[in-house]
Enzyme design. Sequence first.
Site, PDB file in Angstrom:
ATOM      1  N   ARG A   1      -2.347   7.456  23.918  1.00  0.00           N
ATOM      2  CA  ARG A   1      -1.812   7.917  25.209  1.00  0.00           C
ATOM      3  C   ARG A   1      -2.016   9.413  25.437  1.00  0.00           C
ATOM      4  O   ARG A   1      -2.246   9.843  26.546  1.00  0.00           O
ATOM      5  CB  ARG A   1      -0.320   7.587  25.291  1.00  0.00           C
TER       6      ARG A   1
ATOM      7  N   LYS B   1      -0.507  -5.956  11.196  1.00  0.00           N
ATOM      8  CA  LYS B   1       0.826  -6.508  11.034  1.00  0.00           C
ATOM      9  C   LYS B   1       1.848  -5.496  11.549  1.00  0.00           C
ATOM     10  O   LYS B   1       1.490  -4.317  11.592  1.00  0.00           O
ATOM     11  CB  LYS B   1       1.093  -6.886   9.575  1.00  0.00           C
TER      12      LYS B   1
ATOM     13  N   ASP C   1      -3.971  -8.329   6.915  1.00  0.00           N
ATOM     14  CA  ASP C   1      -2.920  -8.081   5.938  1.00  0.00           C
ATOM     15  C   ASP C   1      -3.622  -7.281   4.848  1.00  0.00           C
ATOM     16  O   ASP C   1      -4.465  -7.828   4.117  1.00  0.00           O
ATOM     17  CB  ASP C   1      -2.383  -9.402   5.371  1.00  0.00           C
ATOM     18  N   HIS C   2      -3.302  -5.996   4.724  1.00  0.00           N
ATOM     19  CA  HIS C   2      -4.156  -5.152   3.883  1.00  0.00           C
ATOM     20  C   HIS C   2      -4.123  -5.550   2.404  1.00  0.00           C
ATOM     21  O   HIS C   2      -4.991  -5.172   1.639  1.00  0.00           O
ATOM     22  CB  HIS C   2      -3.825  -3.662   4.079  1.00  0.00           C
TER      23      HIS C   2
ATOM     24  N   LYS D   1      -7.284  -5.737  -1.167  1.00  0.00           N
ATOM     25  CA  LYS D   1      -7.197  -5.118  -2.506  1.00  0.00           C
ATOM     26  C   LYS D   1      -8.057  -5.907  -3.487  1.00  0.00           C
ATOM     27  O   LYS D   1      -7.971  -7.133  -3.548  1.00  0.00           O
ATOM     28  CB  LYS D   1      -5.736  -5.098  -2.989  1.00  0.00           C
TER      29      LYS D   1
ATOM     30  N   GLU E   1       8.629  -0.789  -4.940  1.00  0.00           N
ATOM     31  CA  GLU E   1       8.167   0.536  -4.499  1.00  0.00           C
ATOM     32  C   GLU E   1       9.200   1.578  -4.894  1.00  0.00           C
ATOM     33  O   GLU E   1      10.403   1.305  -4.880  1.00  0.00           O
ATOM     34  CB  GLU E   1       8.013   0.554  -2.976  1.00  0.00           C
TER      35      GLU E   1
ATOM     36  N   ASP F   1       8.978  -7.126   6.443  1.00  0.00           N
ATOM     37  CA  ASP F   1       7.960  -6.097   6.225  1.00  0.00           C
ATOM     38  C   ASP F   1       6.984  -6.485   5.112  1.00  0.00           C
ATOM     39  O   ASP F   1       5.788  -6.216   5.207  1.00  0.00           O
ATOM     40  CB  ASP F   1       8.673  -4.778   5.860  1.00  0.00           C
TER      41      ASP F   1
ATOM     42  N   HIS G   1       2.702  -9.936   2.834  1.00  0.00           N
ATOM     43  CA  HIS G   1       1.987  -9.576   1.602  1.00  0.00           C
ATOM     44  C   HIS G   1       2.323 -10.526   0.444  1.00  0.00           C
ATOM     45  O   HIS G   1       1.445 -10.987  -0.284  1.00  0.00           O
ATOM     46  CB  HIS G   1       2.337  -8.151   1.153  1.00  0.00           C
TER      47      HIS G   1
ATOM     48  N   LYS H   1      12.468  -1.342  -1.816  1.00  0.00           N
ATOM     49  CA  LYS H   1      12.151   0.087  -1.731  1.00  0.00           C
ATOM     50  C   LYS H   1      13.089   0.838  -2.667  1.00  0.00           C
ATOM     51  O   LYS H   1      14.193   0.374  -2.966  1.00  0.00           O
ATOM     52  CB  LYS H   1      12.383   0.586  -0.309  1.00  0.00           C
TER      53      LYS H   1
END
Length: 520
Positions: free
Chosen positions: A67, A172, A201-202, A206, A240, A259, A264, A360
Site C-alpha cells: 500500500r 498460511k 507451508d514452509h 525444509k 521454540e 499457528d 506444520h 513458545k
Amino acid sequence: MATVQMSVRPEDLSKVPAGKERIPEPAILVIFGASGDLTKRKLLPALFHLEQSGLLPEKLAIVGVARRALGGEFAEDMRRDIVQFGSVDAGDPKLDKFVKELGYFALNFDDPASYTGLKEELDRIDKEKGIGGNRMFYLATAPEFFAGIIENLGAQGMAQPEHGLARIVIEKPFGHDLASARELNHQVNAVFQESQVFRIDHYLGKETVQNILVFRFANGIFEPVWNRNYIDHVQITAAETLGIEGRGPFYEKAGALRDVVQNHMMELLSFVAMEPPSSFEAESVRREKLKVWQAIPSIPILNAVRGQYGPGIVEGQHVAGYRDEERVSPESGTETYAAVRLQIENWRWAGVPFFLRAGKRLKRRATEISIQFKQPPLLIFDRMQLTSPCQEIQPNLLTIRIQPDEGIALRFGAKVPTTPNMDVCPVNMDFDYAAAFGTSSANGYERLLLDAMLGDQTLFSHRDGVETTWALYTPILEAWAAKKPEVFPNYFAGSWGPECSDHLLEKAGHSWRNDLGRKA
Ligand code: BG6
C-alpha cells in the site's frame, strides 16, 4: 550416552552427479505484501539465493506490491534485507543486477480500480522483457486481504490470461477454522483452477522434512518395522525459545494450535504416517497424506491441553510473560502452547498413540520426531543391572531432528565393556546432516518458490487437505473459546510447558522426551 558417528565420505559425495537443473519458464513474480516481514526476511533472500545458484530464468521480473508509496526505496531496502537476512556478501556482483531489476507498485488491496493500473504495469514489463504472459502472484499480505486480491485479479482477467500461465501462491494461515478455510477455498477456486493454486507451508520446504520420505522410502530396512507391530508410540515436538516477536495482534487471534499444530505439525505427522506413494508426483503424495488425516478420529477434548507462558528465564535471559508482551491483552486467554494425543485408525497404526506438542518460550529450540519402538518380548538381561550405571534397559528410539542439529539418531542397547556383568547401556548411531553434507543456508522458501515457478505442487497443500486438518481442530478451538482457561499463565518461560501436558502422557503410561535438541 555413547555415540557411533555415521558419515558420508567426501569422495563419495564428489561422485554424485549434479542434479538435472530445473529452470522455470520466464515469468513476472508479483509479491503482494512487499513491505512486510515475510518478504524481507524470507522471500527476497530466498529468491536471491536461487539467483546465485543460477536457478532462476534469464527473463524473470519481480514486482513488489504494497500500500505504501515506496518507489525506488523498495529496491534499496531489499538490498539491505537480502544482505542481512540472507547472509549475503554485500559486495556480491550478482546483487547489484538483481536489485536493479526489482520493481514496485503501490496499490490499495481493496480498491478494484488500482488493479487496472497493476495489469497495465505488468503488461508493460512483459512487453519490455519479452516474457510471454506468465505470472505468479504471491499473497504475503495479512490473511484478511487474500479474498479481495484474488477477486480483483479475477475481475481483471489476470487469473486466466490469454497468453501464458497464471499461478497463485497463498501463505498460511489458510483460514482460521473449518468454515473460513472452506470459504477461502471457494473464493480461490472461483477464480483459479486447483492446478494453479499453491498453498504454502514452509515446513515442507525444509530438507529434513523431505528427508523423512527419503529415509522411509529410499531405504529397505525401516519400512518392515514402521507399524503398530513394532512401534509403541510417536512424539512430535515443535519447541521454540522465541516468544511472539512483536506479532501480538496476529498471535492473539491465532494461538499455538492454529499457528503451528494444524499446519506444520500435521504435515510432519503425515510424512511419518503415510503409506508409500506410487510415485513422487503431486497427486500420489497428496492422496496418501490426505488418507492419513482422514483416518484420524475426532480428538476428544480431554486429549488436548493448552498453556500460556508467564515470565521466566530463556537461554540465560529474563523474559516477560505472554500477557506482558506488546499489544497483548493483560487477561489474554490465547494459548502459546498446545499438545494433543491422537490416533490414526488404519491397519498400519491402529492402537499407536501420536503425541504432538508445540510451544513458545520453551527450554530449548527443537523440532523433533521421536519414534519409540516396543521392548523385546523377553528381557533376558534385566536382572543383571546391579552394577550398571544405566538404571534400566531402554527401548529403541529413532529420533529425526528437523532443526536445529539436523540429523537422525537410532538408540540401541550395548554391552558395557570391562564390567563382569552383562550390563546394558544405551548408545546412539547418529547421522548428522552438517557433518555429512555441510550446512545449507536454505530457509525452505528456495525450494518452494522454485517448485511453484515450475508448477510442481507436490510440496503444497491441496484444498481437501487443509479442510480435513481444520475439521479435526475446529471443535477443540471452539471448546477452548467457550471456556476461558482457569489458570493462565500455567508455565514458566524457559520450562518444558505446563504440567497438564505431562499428565496427558502419564495417563497413557508415557512421558515427553525432554532431552531434545542435543546430539547424544
Ligand atoms: C510460523 C509461525 O508459521 O512458523 C511462527 O507463524 C513460528 O509462529 C514459525 O515461529 C516456526 O517456523 P520455523 O521454521 O522457525 O520452525
